[in-house]
Design an enzyme around this catalytic site. Sequence first.
Site, PDB file in Angstrom:
ATOM      1  N   ASP A 215       0.827  -1.211   0.000  1.00  0.00           N
ATOM      2  CA  ASP A 215       0.000   0.000   0.000  1.00  0.00           C
ATOM      3  C   ASP A 215       0.860   1.259   0.000  1.00  0.00           C
ATOM      4  OD1 ASP A 215      -2.133  -1.659   0.508  1.00  0.00           O
ATOM      5  OD2 ASP A 215      -2.023  -1.318   2.686  1.00  0.00           O
TER       6      ASP A 215
HETATM    7  N1  URA Z   1      -1.259  -5.947   3.939  1.00  0.00           N
HETATM    8  C1  URA Z   1      -1.671  -4.665   3.955  1.00  0.00           C
HETATM    9  O1  URA Z   1      -2.629  -4.316   4.618  1.00  0.00           O
HETATM   10  N2  URA Z   1      -0.973  -3.765   3.241  1.00  0.00           N
HETATM   11  C2  URA Z   1       0.122  -4.094   2.511  1.00  0.00           C
HETATM   12  O2  URA Z   1       0.713  -3.227   1.878  1.00  0.00           O
HETATM   13  C3  URA Z   1       0.517  -5.435   2.510  1.00  0.00           C
HETATM   14  C4  URA Z   1      -0.188  -6.338   3.232  1.00  0.00           C
END
Ligand code: URA
Length: 234
Positions: free
Chosen positions: A102
């Site tokens: 993310d």
């Molecule tokens: N889980 C999440 O919530 N975000 C990420 O970037 C990777 C795994």
Amino acid sequence: MRINKFLASSGVASRRAADQMIIDGVVKINGRICSPGDDVNVGSDTVTVNGKPVNVVKKFDYYMMNKPKGYVCTVKDDKGRKTVMDLLPNNAKRLFPVGRLDYDTEGLLLLTNDGDLTYKLTHPKNEVPKTYLVKTEKPVSDEDVIKLRSGVYVDGVKTKKCNVHLIETNKSGSKLHITITEGRNRQVRKMFEAVNNCVDFLKRIKIGDLTLSGLNRGEIRQLSAREIDYLLNL
Ligand code: URA
């Protein structure tokens, strides 16, 4: 060779992204728009993407990045945000990220032009373990740990069994390691929401046995021969 595998082995995109390009009608074999099931005669057929010829890459590049927060894991962002491609040296522009972290997540991100490896590492059936360091807004109880380990409902589907290790906890929150084998959208954040908590800090620290080992935030390095071998043989 199947057209999506050909595009993946030519460093154009991951196999899944290649499928989308085929559906979008931008891929031609010998001047004709192709369909997802078409085969390519490597060496004799001419394949183009958006009119540009594509050739199979013989040697792939493999990099690891310690992604900082504030970057998206796409090649281009339609909202104009910074992308991990902005952190690459100029001579490494044909790489693409293996899966996503993310915008607000940091840590270990692989980049390559090897579409087959990307497919292997990101396809849920292969269950490649990924470990995250998590800091939460509120303390995580032992009951929460048990729930997270055995599976919680995320978007209506129960998460698979996973490893959760509570490192420390106090009244202002907890620090944990969680290892999951799925890669659903914002999975770790949503798992903690499912136990009425909120993730304050999220960093991927391992993919399989691969670690960041000394790579600072925002830095990128080529994988060693041993690391490449490890991933190819997973
Ligand atoms: N889980 C999440 O919530 N975000 C990420 O970037 C990777 C795994």
